[in-house]
Design a protein around this motif. Structure first.
Motif, mmCIF file in Angstrom:
data_model
loop_
_atom_site.group_PDB
_atom_site.id
_atom_site.type_symbol
_atom_site.label_atom_id
_atom_site.label_comp_id
_atom_site.label_asym_id
_atom_site.label_seq_id
_atom_site.Cartn_x
_atom_site.Cartn_y
_atom_site.Cartn_z
ATOM 1 N N ARG A 103 41.006 34.961 41.461
ATOM 2 C CA ARG A 103 41.970 35.133 42.669
ATOM 3 C C ARG A 103 41.308 35.980 43.755
ATOM 4 O O ARG A 103 41.745 37.160 43.698
ATOM 5 C CB ARG A 103 42.927 35.534 42.324
ATOM 6 N N ASN A 104 40.147 35.451 44.270
ATOM 7 C CA ASN A 104 39.531 36.419 45.502
ATOM 8 C C ASN A 104 39.158 35.279 46.386
ATOM 9 O O ASN A 104 39.156 34.262 46.544
ATOM 10 C CB ASN A 104 38.158 37.202 44.677
ATOM 11 N N PRO A 105 38.655 35.907 47.521
ATOM 12 C CA PRO A 105 38.438 35.048 48.760
ATOM 13 C C PRO A 105 37.338 33.724 48.276
ATOM 14 O O PRO A 105 37.515 32.790 48.862
ATOM 15 C CB PRO A 105 37.841 35.964 49.794
ATOM 16 N N GLY A 106 36.501 34.078 47.388
ATOM 17 C CA GLY A 106 35.539 33.079 47.174
ATOM 18 C C GLY A 106 36.111 32.148 45.983
ATOM 19 O O GLY A 106 35.209 31.334 45.630
ATOM 20 N N ARG A 107 37.016 32.764 45.252
ATOM 21 C CA ARG A 107 37.560 31.898 44.091
ATOM 22 C C ARG A 107 36.660 31.914 42.980
ATOM 23 O O ARG A 107 36.468 30.665 42.662
ATOM 24 C CB ARG A 107 38.362 30.445 44.425
ATOM 25 N N THR A 108 35.912 32.902 42.733
ATOM 26 C CA THR A 108 34.770 32.800 41.532
ATOM 27 C C THR A 108 34.705 34.086 40.730
ATOM 28 O O THR A 108 35.217 34.784 41.358
ATOM 29 C CB THR A 108 33.482 32.624 42.512
#
Length: 185
Positions: A103-108
């Motif tokens: 759950r971060n901007p890059g979804r990684t």
């Protein structure tokens, strides 16, 4: 009752029981297929080496009966995502299916990479990669489009507003292990 009538009665009862069993079998197969998920099925772990990925390169990988997309994002792709974030339906991925750690901007879990099931969330159609350069003429930053109704997703798999799809691309559970990712552990 005559013996032939008794025999007919037994045959009718047997045929009805057989038909009922067949209907129950088909129903059970449909229900289990609807609720099955690749991550809950018993799939062998798969390690994917990230060595040799060039910025902007995408590869398709088979795992657990599903196709996955593995994308190494380029700085241009990251800039395109940041520039169009206000046009996303769920930019913070609150409604997404993904590991909690992603759950971060890059979804990684592997910075610079994006891993997801290679199917759109609307009709499960295959995805195509659209580069920022080719998407600029259409007024968006690029990312993924599904082949059925053309739903657009950014390079982190987040769906744009006004698309037939309403959910971000699904990210499988995996772990980053140095220069590789490991699925299914």
């Amino acid at each position: 009752m005559a013996p032939t009538e008794t025999r007919r009665l037994y045959y009718r009862a047997a045929l009805k029981l057989l038909a009922l069993g067949l209907v129950l079998f088909v129903l059970q197969a449909m229900v289990s297929g609807f609720f099955s998920h690749p991550e809950t099925d018993t799939a062998l772990p798969l390690a994917i080496s990230l060595d040799g990925f060039e910025p902007g390169e995408m590869r398709l990988v088979q795992w657990a009966g599903q196709e996955l997309v593995v994308l190494r994002r380029s700085p241009v792709m990251d800039a395109a995502d940041a520039a169009h974030e206000e046009r996303l339906y769920d930019p913070s991925s609150r409604l997404s299916v993904q590991p909690r750690e992603a759950r971060n901007p890059g979804r990684t879990l592997a910075p610079g990479y994006f891993i997801a099931y290679a199917r759109g969330t609307d009709l499960s159609c295959p995805l195509d990669l659209v580069t920022p350069e080719s998407a600029a003429a259409a007024g968006w930053g690029g990312g993924f489009t599904d082949r059925c109704r053309g739903s657009r997703y950014d390079f982190a798999g987040r769906v744009y507003e006004g698309q037939p799809a309403r959910r971000n691309l699904e990210v499988p559970a995996y772990r980053a292990d140095g220069a590789r990712i490991v699925l299914g552990e």
